[in-house]
Motif scaffolding. Structure first.
Motif, PDB file in Angstrom:
ATOM      1  N   LEU A 149      -4.635   4.793  12.577  1.00  0.00           N
ATOM      2  CA  LEU A 149      -4.476   5.146  11.165  1.00  0.00           C
ATOM      3  C   LEU A 149      -5.670   5.991  10.726  1.00  0.00           C
ATOM      4  N   SER A 150      -5.376   7.030   9.976  1.00  0.00           N
ATOM      5  CA  SER A 150      -6.442   7.857   9.407  1.00  0.00           C
ATOM      6  C   SER A 150      -6.188   8.054   7.920  1.00  0.00           C
ATOM      7  N   SER A 157      -2.248   8.632   7.272  1.00  0.00           N
ATOM      8  CA  SER A 157      -1.423   8.927   8.441  1.00  0.00           C
ATOM      9  C   SER A 157      -1.477   7.722   9.370  1.00  0.00           C
ATOM     10  N   LEU A 158      -0.308   7.157   9.694  1.00  0.00           N
ATOM     11  CA  LEU A 158      -0.302   5.973  10.530  1.00  0.00           C
ATOM     12  C   LEU A 158       0.701   6.076  11.670  1.00  0.00           C
ATOM     13  N   ARG A 164       3.662   9.985  14.052  1.00  0.00           N
ATOM     14  CA  ARG A 164       2.890   9.663  12.860  1.00  0.00           C
ATOM     15  C   ARG A 164       3.742   9.749  11.596  1.00  0.00           C
ATOM     16  N   MET A 165       3.447   8.865  10.643  1.00  0.00           N
ATOM     17  CA  MET A 165       4.086   8.909   9.342  1.00  0.00           C
ATOM     18  C   MET A 165       2.989   9.081   8.299  1.00  0.00           C
ATOM     19  N   ARG A 166       3.256   9.923   7.307  1.00  0.00           N
ATOM     20  CA  ARG A 166       2.223  10.298   6.348  1.00  0.00           C
ATOM     21  C   ARG A 166       2.627   9.955   4.921  1.00  0.00           C
ATOM     22  N   PHE A 167       1.643   9.515   4.145  1.00  0.00           N
ATOM     23  CA  PHE A 167       1.829   9.184   2.746  1.00  0.00           C
ATOM     24  C   PHE A 167       0.730   9.860   1.933  1.00  0.00           C
TER      25      PHE A 167
END
Length: 230
Positions: A149-150, A157-158, A164-167
């Motif tokens: 996770l970043s 971004s996880l 990866r999925m981004r919020f």
């Protein structure tokens, strides 16, 4: 051991990651405290991807728990040496670092069950009899780290099973600085009773213990049975 089955792709999983819409996230706790909670808001496909990750993470935890019961080993480093390779072979979709997080999760749960002073299953009370078996069930938390996770430039971004999925998240520069520089003890993805997903970041003082704050209550997702492991 049960045979791992592969689920069909989630709706929208054939869409290239770069073209997938980003979800949004809301910071719910006051900055500067020991914990930050970020509520994730995504569409149905994003919610399903999180659920799929939790499902496989839970399967991996339940595959590892009997080894802990049989060997009486729940030290994270020692358990890593014993379990990492079998986990990677059986659950390749998790990747290397998430396999490490499974080991952390089981080690953490075993400490709560077998070592906590208030636990009825504390090894000091069990003499040398068989240890009870741990089982992870329900809303199992998924542990992340700085590799999976970043958080930067207003985006979380996880890792998920298909990329990866981004919020998008509105964070102050100070909160982003804390994530980059402060001691981060745990990152936990969990689903609340209302079905909403959230990330909880637990920080610790510089030079403090690496261990996260123990659960004050018995985790609802953790089931203990006194029957020997199969």
């Amino acid at each position: 051991m049960n045979t791992l089955t592969t689920k069909p792709p989630a709706p929208g999983s054939d869409t290239p990651p770069a073209q997938r819409p980003r979800g949004t996230a809301l910071l719910e706790d006051e900055p500067g405290g020991p914990r930050l909670r970020v509520r994730l808001q995504g569409n149905a496909e994003q919610q399903q991807r999180l659920a799929d990750l939790r499902s496989l993470f839970t399967q991996a935890c339940n595959a590892l728990a009997p080894m802990v019961q049989q060997t009486r080993c729940w030290n994270r480093v020692a358990l890593h040496h014993m379990a990492y390779k079998p986990l990677r072979e059986r659950f390749p979709q998790l990747g290397s670092q998430m396999a490490c997080n499974v080991i952390y999760s089981v080690s953490r749960a075993a400490r709560r069950v077998y070592q906590h002073a208030d636990s009825p299953y504390n090894v000091a009370r069990l003499d040398r009899g068989p240890l009870p078996v741990l089982r992870f069930d329900g809303a199992v938390p998924v542990y992340f780290d700085r590799h999976t996770l970043s958080l930067r430039s207003g985006e979380v971004s996880l890792f998920t099973l298909d990329g990866r999925m981004r919020f998008k998240v509105d964070l102050s520069p100070e909160t982003e600085r804390r994530f980059r520089q402060d001691k981060l003890r745990e990152i936990v993805l969990a689903q609340g009773a209302d079905g909403a997903w959230a990330l909880t970041f637990e920080f610790g003082p510089a030079g403090g213990s690496e261990a996260a704050t123990p659960d004050p209550d018995w985790p609802e997702y953790l089931v203990v049975t006194e029957a020997p492991a199969p």
